[in-house]
Design a protein around this motif. Structure first.
Motif, PDB file in Angstrom:
ATOM      1  N   MET A   3      -2.272   1.883   1.294  1.00 33.91           N
ATOM      2  CA  MET A   3      -1.669   1.346   2.512  1.00 33.91           C
ATOM      3  C   MET A   3      -0.313   0.679   2.256  1.00 33.91           C
ATOM      4  SD  MET A   3      -3.630  -0.842   5.432  1.00 33.91           S
ATOM      5  CE  MET A   3      -4.994   0.297   5.412  1.00 33.91           C
ATOM      6  N   ARG A   4      -0.172  -0.015   1.138  1.00 29.22           N
ATOM      7  CA  ARG A   4       1.117  -0.650   0.818  1.00 29.22           C
ATOM      8  C   ARG A   4       2.206   0.394   0.607  1.00 29.22           C
ATOM      9  NH1 ARG A   4       0.616  -5.986   0.305  1.00 29.22           N
ATOM     10  NH2 ARG A   4      -1.393  -6.827  -0.325  1.00 29.22           N
ATOM     11  N   GLU A   5       1.850   1.489  -0.055  1.00 36.42           N
ATOM     12  CA  GLU A   5       2.810   2.573  -0.255  1.00 36.42           C
ATOM     13  C   GLU A   5       3.174   3.231   1.067  1.00 36.42           C
ATOM     14  OE1 GLU A   5       0.519   4.859  -3.002  1.00 36.42           O
ATOM     15  OE2 GLU A   5       1.600   4.069  -4.750  1.00 36.42           O
ATOM     16  N   GLN A   6       2.189   3.408   1.935  1.00 35.72           N
ATOM     17  CA  GLN A   6       2.438   3.969   3.260  1.00 35.72           C
ATOM     18  C   GLN A   6       3.407   3.087   4.042  1.00 35.72           C
ATOM     19  OE1 GLN A   6      -1.773   4.578   4.599  1.00 35.72           O
ATOM     20  NE2 GLN A   6      -0.810   6.321   5.603  1.00 35.72           N
ATOM     21  N   LEU A   7       3.186   1.774   3.996  1.00 39.59           N
ATOM     22  CA  LEU A   7       4.065   0.858   4.711  1.00 39.59           C
ATOM     23  C   LEU A   7       5.478   0.931   4.142  1.00 39.59           C
ATOM     24  CD1 LEU A   7       4.568  -1.325   6.828  1.00 39.59           C
ATOM     25  CD2 LEU A   7       3.823  -3.018   5.128  1.00 39.59           C
ATOM     26  N   ALA A   8       5.605   0.920   2.819  1.00 40.76           N
ATOM     27  CA  ALA A   8       6.931   0.991   2.199  1.00 40.76           C
ATOM     28  C   ALA A   8       7.645   2.285   2.577  1.00 40.76           C
ATOM     29  CB  ALA A   8       6.804   0.875   0.683  1.00 40.76           C
ATOM     30  N   THR A   9       6.933   3.390   2.576  1.00 36.15           N
ATOM     31  CA  THR A   9       7.518   4.680   2.944  1.00 36.15           C
ATOM     32  C   THR A   9       7.948   4.688   4.407  1.00 36.15           C
ATOM     33  OG1 THR A   9       6.176   5.814   1.292  1.00 36.15           O
ATOM     34  CG2 THR A   9       7.056   7.164   3.071  1.00 36.15           C
ATOM     35  N   LEU A  11       8.660   2.048   6.340  1.00 35.16           N
ATOM     36  CA  LEU A  11       9.804   1.143   6.532  1.00 35.16           C
ATOM     37  C   LEU A  11      11.091   1.774   6.002  1.00 35.16           C
ATOM     38  CD1 LEU A  11       8.165  -2.289   5.628  1.00 35.16           C
ATOM     39  CD2 LEU A  11       8.673  -1.388   7.919  1.00 35.16           C
ATOM     40  N   ALA A  12      11.006   2.498   4.892  1.00 37.74           N
ATOM     41  CA  ALA A  12      12.188   3.182   4.352  1.00 37.74           C
ATOM     42  C   ALA A  12      12.690   4.243   5.335  1.00 37.74           C
ATOM     43  CB  ALA A  12      11.865   3.807   3.003  1.00 37.74           C
ATOM     44  N   GLU A  13      11.772   4.937   5.981  1.00 40.42           N
ATOM     45  CA  GLU A  13      12.152   5.951   6.973  1.00 40.42           C
ATOM     46  C   GLU A  13      12.826   5.307   8.189  1.00 40.42           C
ATOM     47  OE1 GLU A  13      12.714   9.788   8.198  1.00 40.42           O
ATOM     48  OE2 GLU A  13      11.845   9.157   6.290  1.00 40.42           O
ATOM     49  N   ILE A  14      12.330   4.162   8.605  1.00 41.25           N
ATOM     50  CA  ILE A  14      12.953   3.430   9.719  1.00 41.25           C
ATOM     51  C   ILE A  14      14.376   3.042   9.333  1.00 41.25           C
ATOM     52  CG2 ILE A  14      12.876   1.253  11.024  1.00 41.25           C
ATOM     53  CD1 ILE A  14       9.769   1.553  10.978  1.00 41.25           C
ATOM     54  N   PHE A  42      11.697  -5.635  12.836  1.00 44.24           N
ATOM     55  CA  PHE A  42      11.037  -6.803  12.260  1.00 44.24           C
ATOM     56  C   PHE A  42       9.611  -6.431  11.868  1.00 44.24           C
ATOM     57  CE2 PHE A  42      14.386  -8.524  14.871  1.00 44.24           C
ATOM     58  CZ  PHE A  42      14.907  -9.524  14.073  1.00 44.24           C
ATOM     59  N   SER A  43       9.329  -6.480  10.568  1.00 41.66           N
ATOM     60  CA  SER A  43       7.982  -6.276  10.066  1.00 41.66           C
ATOM     61  C   SER A  43       7.334  -7.655   9.999  1.00 41.66           C
ATOM     62  CB  SER A  43       8.016  -5.625   8.684  1.00 41.66           C
ATOM     63  OG  SER A  43       6.715  -5.420   8.195  1.00 41.66           O
ATOM     64  N   ASP A  44       6.392  -7.876  10.884  1.00 45.05           N
ATOM     65  CA  ASP A  44       5.794  -9.197  11.070  1.00 45.05           C
ATOM     66  C   ASP A  44       4.822  -9.526   9.942  1.00 45.05           C
ATOM     67  OD1 ASP A  44       4.616 -11.526  11.913  1.00 45.05           O
ATOM     68  OD2 ASP A  44       4.122 -10.786  13.910  1.00 45.05           O
ATOM     69  N   GLN A  45       5.206 -10.452   9.088  1.00 42.88           N
ATOM     70  CA  GLN A  45       4.402 -10.839   7.939  1.00 42.88           C
ATOM     71  C   GLN A  45       3.159 -11.639   8.322  1.00 42.88           C
ATOM     72  OE1 GLN A  45       5.512  -9.635   4.688  1.00 42.88           O
ATOM     73  NE2 GLN A  45       6.435  -8.470   6.341  1.00 42.88           N
ATOM     74  N   SER A  46       3.063 -12.081   9.572  1.00 44.70           N
ATOM     75  CA  SER A  46       1.868 -12.809   9.995  1.00 44.70           C
ATOM     76  C   SER A  46       0.712 -11.853  10.313  1.00 44.70           C
ATOM     77  CB  SER A  46       2.162 -13.698  11.207  1.00 44.70           C
ATOM     78  OG  SER A  46       2.355 -12.924  12.377  1.00 44.70           O
ATOM     79  N   LEU A  47       1.014 -10.561  10.436  1.00 45.35           N
ATOM     80  CA  LEU A  47      -0.020  -9.567  10.716  1.00 45.35           C
ATOM     81  C   LEU A  47      -0.692  -9.114   9.423  1.00 45.35           C
ATOM     82  CD1 LEU A  47       1.870  -7.284  13.269  1.00 45.35           C
ATOM     83  CD2 LEU A  47       0.167  -9.040  13.777  1.00 45.35           C
ATOM     84  N   ARG A  48      -1.935  -8.677   9.549  1.00 38.28           N
ATOM     85  CA  ARG A  48      -2.623  -8.079   8.408  1.00 38.28           C
ATOM     86  C   ARG A  48      -1.936  -6.753   8.066  1.00 38.28           C
ATOM     87  NH1 ARG A  48      -7.658  -6.276   9.141  1.00 38.28           N
ATOM     88  NH2 ARG A  48      -7.090  -5.663  11.232  1.00 38.28           N
ATOM     89  N   LEU A  49      -2.047  -6.325   6.841  1.00 39.48           N
ATOM     90  CA  LEU A  49      -1.397  -5.111   6.375  1.00 39.48           C
ATOM     91  C   LEU A  49      -1.679  -3.891   7.260  1.00 39.48           C
ATOM     92  CD1 LEU A  49       0.393  -3.721   4.271  1.00 39.48           C
ATOM     93  CD2 LEU A  49      -1.646  -3.445   2.862  1.00 39.48           C
ATOM     94  N   PRO A  50      -2.926  -3.639   7.655  1.00 37.12           N
ATOM     95  CA  PRO A  50      -3.164  -2.475   8.517  1.00 37.12           C
ATOM     96  C   PRO A  50      -2.411  -2.557   9.848  1.00 37.12           C
ATOM     97  CG  PRO A  50      -5.247  -3.314   7.666  1.00 37.12           C
ATOM     98  CD  PRO A  50      -4.181  -4.307   7.289  1.00 37.12           C
TER      99      PRO A  50
END
Length: 80
Positions: A3-9, A11-14, A42-50
């Motif tokens: 999931m962390r890799e998915q998020l990084a990918t 966000l990079a696409e955005i 804005f990637s909200d850090q207060s949210l859970r990773l999913p």
């Protein structure tokens, strides 16, 4: 891919689509907006990773499906 890799990918696409990434504590209010003519996601850090991943995936999907001329502002949030 975890999931962390998915998020990084995602966000990079955005970012590749011209959006500046900000990772902030937003109390559940992340997403895209245009502020003074500049595009921010804005990637909200207060949210859970999913949940952060889902917000980013939804935004990227909206970017891909929104026709020009609004492709630069799929969320419709514009501030002076």
């Amino acid at each position: 891919m975890d999931m962390r890799e998915q998020l990084a990918t995602t966000l990079a696409e955005i970012q590749k689509n011209g959006w500046t990434l900000r990772e902030e504590w937003m109390d559940g209010n992340g997403g895209g907006c245009i502020l003074h003519g500049k595009k921010f996601f804005f990637s909200d850090q207060s949210l859970r990773l999913p949940d952060r991943l889902q917000v980013a995936l939804d935004f990227l999907e909206e970017l891909r499906s929104t026709p020009h001329p609004n492709a630069s502002n799929p969320s419709g949030h514009e501030r002076p």
